[in-house]
Scaffold this motif. Structure first.
Motif, mmCIF file in Angstrom:
data_model
loop_
_atom_site.group_PDB
_atom_site.id
_atom_site.type_symbol
_atom_site.label_atom_id
_atom_site.label_comp_id
_atom_site.label_asym_id
_atom_site.label_seq_id
_atom_site.Cartn_x
_atom_site.Cartn_y
_atom_site.Cartn_z
ATOM 1 N N TYR A 62 0.851 -1.185 0.000
ATOM 2 C CA TYR A 62 0.000 0.000 0.000
ATOM 3 C C TYR A 62 0.888 1.236 0.000
ATOM 4 C CZ TYR A 62 -3.464 -3.425 1.472
ATOM 5 O OH TYR A 62 -4.267 -4.518 1.546
ATOM 6 N N GLN A 63 0.385 2.312 -0.594
ATOM 7 C CA GLN A 63 1.185 3.524 -0.640
ATOM 8 C C GLN A 63 0.316 4.752 -0.378
ATOM 9 O OE1 GLN A 63 3.108 2.986 -4.432
ATOM 10 N NE2 GLN A 63 1.311 3.606 -5.605
ATOM 11 N N LEU A 64 0.945 5.735 0.246
ATOM 12 C CA LEU A 64 0.325 7.038 0.485
ATOM 13 C C LEU A 64 0.772 7.957 -0.642
ATOM 14 C CD1 LEU A 64 -1.267 9.018 2.283
ATOM 15 C CD2 LEU A 64 0.867 9.441 3.524
ATOM 16 N N VAL A 65 -0.203 8.461 -1.400
ATOM 17 C CA VAL A 65 0.090 9.208 -2.623
ATOM 18 C C VAL A 65 -0.519 10.604 -2.525
ATOM 19 C CG1 VAL A 65 -0.127 9.218 -5.143
ATOM 20 C CG2 VAL A 65 0.032 7.040 -3.914
ATOM 21 N N VAL A 66 0.160 11.576 -3.111
ATOM 22 C CA VAL A 66 -0.351 12.940 -3.213
ATOM 23 C C VAL A 66 -0.363 13.342 -4.691
ATOM 24 C CG1 VAL A 66 0.094 15.362 -2.710
ATOM 25 C CG2 VAL A 66 0.410 13.658 -0.934
ATOM 26 N N ALA A 67 -1.486 13.933 -5.124
ATOM 27 C CA ALA A 67 -1.586 14.447 -6.500
ATOM 28 C C ALA A 67 -2.160 15.855 -6.457
ATOM 29 C CB ALA A 67 -2.468 13.541 -7.337
ATOM 30 N N ASP A 68 -1.539 16.764 -7.202
ATOM 31 C CA ASP A 68 -2.006 18.146 -7.271
ATOM 32 C C ASP A 68 -3.094 18.287 -8.337
ATOM 33 O OD1 ASP A 68 -0.226 18.848 -5.309
ATOM 34 O OD2 ASP A 68 1.320 19.552 -6.713
ATOM 35 N N ILE A 69 -4.044 19.162 -8.080
ATOM 36 C CA ILE A 69 -5.136 19.399 -9.021
ATOM 37 C C ILE A 69 -4.613 20.227 -10.204
ATOM 38 C CG2 ILE A 69 -7.481 20.277 -9.310
ATOM 39 C CD1 ILE A 69 -7.184 18.016 -7.243
ATOM 40 N N GLY A 70 -4.813 19.712 -11.420
ATOM 41 C CA GLY A 70 -4.430 20.454 -12.624
ATOM 42 C C GLY A 70 -2.941 20.591 -12.826
ATOM 43 N N SER A 71 -2.132 19.759 -12.180
ATOM 44 C CA SER A 71 -0.681 19.851 -12.334
ATOM 45 C C SER A 71 -0.106 18.442 -12.457
ATOM 46 C CB SER A 71 -0.054 20.570 -11.130
ATOM 47 O OG SER A 71 1.358 20.574 -11.219
ATOM 48 N N PRO A 72 0.109 17.973 -13.689
ATOM 49 C CA PRO A 72 0.611 16.608 -13.882
ATOM 50 C C PRO A 72 1.942 16.332 -13.189
ATOM 51 C CG PRO A 72 -0.172 17.546 -15.950
ATOM 52 C CD PRO A 72 -0.143 18.666 -14.953
ATOM 53 N N ASP A 73 2.724 17.362 -12.935
ATOM 54 C CA ASP A 73 4.021 17.159 -12.291
ATOM 55 C C ASP A 73 3.896 17.021 -10.763
ATOM 56 O OD1 ASP A 73 5.275 17.337 -14.743
ATOM 57 O OD2 ASP A 73 5.547 19.512 -14.588
#
Length: 537
Positions: A437-448
């Motif tokens: 399992y992994q804890l992931v963060v993704a920004d809105i509207g920013s693929p990087d």
């Protein structure tokens, strides 16, 4: 005359010689024996006064798991018979043992007596059967008494006090006394800081003292008493345990296994570490969870259930736990920023909204599950396989958060994702290509803006952001931990997950949510189960 004088001289010399012999040795022996008799009488008298008593007959009562625990391999070497519990061990070239643990903690002075019969030893090497007690002190002392067969067929009772020295268990403190009995009673008694080792041979009711050691007065471990058979080389042993008796100032039983703790809601104040229970499940329910603050910090919504989504109810309350209100069936609620609407999940109905008073229920995605309203109110997000659906609350447009490349880096995305307080990022639990399992963060509207912050074999679904929008609170088994714990980790590169130290050791801490002002965290928790006083039942 001269002969008479010489005779008198001899008599005088003999008298002097006899009077100067070390008569005290004999007197000391008699006195020592008398002192031992008095000591044993005092031990017996004190034993009779102990308020906590446990007695078990193996022939009549078997091995109930409430009291006894053993590994599968140990149980294979035990047999229930009419005369008691048979324990066997056969060494296979090295030390081999059979173990049975009696689950009691002894507090203060105590006596432990184990009756045995039918003892058999075979083989030239060492074999022994006996009892041991684990004391929960710094050195992890274990007093042990064994009825044993030494090398060269010497029959003995062996006493020892092992301890931890430099990280290793040391068995150097041991001694033996002759013992031919193939039945009898082994006994360990503690008075103050002294352990007394006693044995009663065969059918006699009289104990003899075979050793004593200085220990500590600390309580024992929760599962303290062990029956042990051990052999070396090609030796073997067989013994029938018939009875065990405990008497102590206090006897504690460990918490029962398999009992689910009641999960209540707690609020943690970050400034001073204060922990306060604000709500507990209604009668018939077992847990509260998935708590979330309102944007003004005055209201908390959560779910309440018997342990599954089929029984889950949506609950709204004030931040102090007052005005506890059941709004109906559903789970994992999230408030709109203005507090007027709640989005939540319903088994069989998917993502649903309602007014904050429980009225005007509408389904927005029958296939969705686990949803959160963004703090700025512009989006509602939920997991969709290995992506996250973003619903624009103004246009009803639906978009996918992760790019195809990012999707390859995650497996299934779990519910109870967490928005940052500035609505720019989402944190979530996902599977990983490696099967963890992994804890992931993704920004809105920013693929990087995509990061895998932490990987674990044991991680809970619910995650939350601290007020700085840089640190995340989650529940996982950390690398150096033995259980899942509330922890924090920063988005900073190379950051290490740290246990949330304000939560006491051993607590269950799940579903955290940090208040918008950063002062508090609400979570579903339960203190560790506590042992219970033995009452004789």
């Amino acid at each position: 005359m001269a002969n008479r004088q010489r005779s008198l001289l001899v008599v005088v010399l003999l008298t002097v010689a006899v009077s100067t012999l070390p008569e005290a040795n004999g007197q000391d022996a008699v006195k020592a024996e008398s002192d031992t008799v008095e000591l044993i009488a005092a031990l017996n008298q004190r034993r009779a006064e102990f308020p906590a008593v446990f007695s078990h007959n193996f022939a009549n009562d078997g091995l109930p798991p409430k009291f006894f625990v053993a590994g599968d391999a140990d149980l294979d070497n035990m047999q229930q018979r009419r005369d008691g519990l048979v324990a066997r061990v056969q060494a296979n070239g090295t030390w081999t043992s059979t173990n049975l643990t009696l689950q009691f903690q002894l507090i203060g002075d105590f006596d432990v007596e184990a009756d045995f019969t039918g003892l058999k030893f075979k083989g030239p090497e060492f074999s022994g059967v006996g009892i041991a007690i684990a004391i929960d002190d710094e050195q992890k002392l274990i007093p042990r008494i064994l009825r044993s067969k030494e090398l060269r067929e010497r029959q003995t009772v062996r006493v020892s006090m092992s301890k931890i020295i430099d990280g290793e268990r040391d068995f150097g403190d041991n001694s033996q006394a002759p013992c031919e009995a193939m039945s009898g009673v082994l006994r360990l008694s503690r008075r103050g800081k002294t352990i007394y080792y006693l044995v009663a041979d065969n059918d006699t009711a009289d104990f003899r003292l075979v050793g004593q050691r200085t220990a500590t007065a600390d309580p024992t471990t929760p599962k303290a008493i062990q029956f042990r058979s051990l052999s070396d080389g090609s030796a073997s042993s067989e013994v029938v345990w018939t009875n065990i008796r405990l008497a102590a100032e206090r006897l504690l039983q460990p918490p029962p296994r398999g009992v689910t703790p009641i999960r209540s809601l707690y609020v943690l104040t970050f400034a001073d570490g204060n922990l306060k229970k604000i709500a507990e499940p209604a009668p018939g329910m077992t847990q509260l969870g998935s708590a979330e603050w309102s944007s003004d910090g005055k209201t908390i919504v959560c779910d309440m259930s018997k342990g599954g989504t089929a029984t889950s109810r949506i609950i709204r309350m004030k931040a102090d736990g007052s005005d506890f209100e059941d709004l109906g069936h559903g789970c994992m609620p999230s408030l709109s920023p203005d507090g007027k609407k709640i989005v939540y999940s319903v088994p069989g109905r998917g993502i649903t909204t309602m007014n904050s008073d429980g009225s005007n229920v509408e389904t927005i995605d029958a296939q969705g599950w686990g949803t959160q309203w963004s703090p700025d109110g512009k989006h509602i997000a939920w997991a969709s396989g290995n992506n996250i659906t973003l619903l624009n609350t103004e246009t009803d447009e639906r978009t996918q958060l992760l790019t195809p490349a990012q999707q390859l880096m995650v497996g299934h995305i779990y519910w109870n994702l967490g928005w940052s307080h500035d609505s720019k990022s989402i944190a979530f639990k996902s599977g990983s290509p490696a099967g963890k399992y992994q804890l992931v963060v993704a920004d809105i509207g920013s693929p990087d803006g995509f990061q895998v912050l932490y990987t674990s074999t044991n991680m809970e679904e619910d995650v939350s952001w601290m007020a700085d929008n840089e640190s995340i609170v989650f529940t996982a088994m950390l690398e150096d931990g033995a259980r899942r714990e509330l922890a924090t980790i920063s988005r900073e590169k190379g950051a290490v997950a740290k246990r949330l130290s304000a939560i006491p050791e051993g607590w269950i801490g799940l579903n955290p949510d940090c208040s918008p002002d950063g002062k508090y965290a609400v979570f579903a928790g339960a203190p560790p189960p506590q042992p219970t006083e033995w009452t004789g039942k």
